[in-house]
Design a protein around this motif. Structure first.
Motif: not given
Length: 135
Positions: A73-95
């Motif tokens: 077992e381990g710790t991960g992260f689940f990100v959820k929200g409204a599906d819009k083009t580019g929605v993952l960019v801010s998360t990936l950019d911050a990381l």
């Protein structure tokens, strides 16, 4: 706005054959253990790895320990929200700016919503939590 949360994930190895995943799903159902996420893949000839995120991680952990199931077992992260083009960019950019390397990820968008699971090295868990603002 994407909403991140820290989650406990479990991984198990299975024999890569028809019905192996079904057996796990039936066992979980019989124990009334609900899942938030499930993913799997071949890792070598004849072997597969399955990643599970349970609604109640303590219940899954206890059930598998008492049955002798081998798991990690381990710790991960689940990100959820409204599906819009580019929605993952801010998360990936911050990381990326925080210097966090993503070890594994899965994303899916359905019905106007998305879910994005991120697995990082154990040494990056706290940095990821701070970066994403995950509890």
């Amino acid at each position: 706005m994407a909403k991140p949360q820290r989650v406990t994930y479990f991984t198990i190895s299975l024999e890569d054959r028809t019905g192996s995943l079904l057996g796990i799903a039936q066992d979980l159902k019989s124990k009334k253990i609900g899942l938030v996420g499930l993913g799997g893949q071949d890792i070598q000839p004849g072997k597969a790895e399955v990643l599970l995120i349970a609604k109640n991680p303590d219940k899954l952990r206890d059930a598998w320990k008492s049955s002798g199931m081998k798991f990690e077992e381990g710790t991960g992260f689940f990100v959820k929200g409204a599906d819009k083009t580019g929605v993952l960019v801010s998360t990936l950019d911050a990381l990326a700016k925080a210097g966090v390397n993503i070890v594994m990820s899965e994303a899916i968008g359905v019905g106007g919503n998305f879910g994005f699971f991120i697995r990082v090295a154990p040494s990056d868990v706290e940095k990821t939590a701070r970066t994403l603002g995950a509890k």
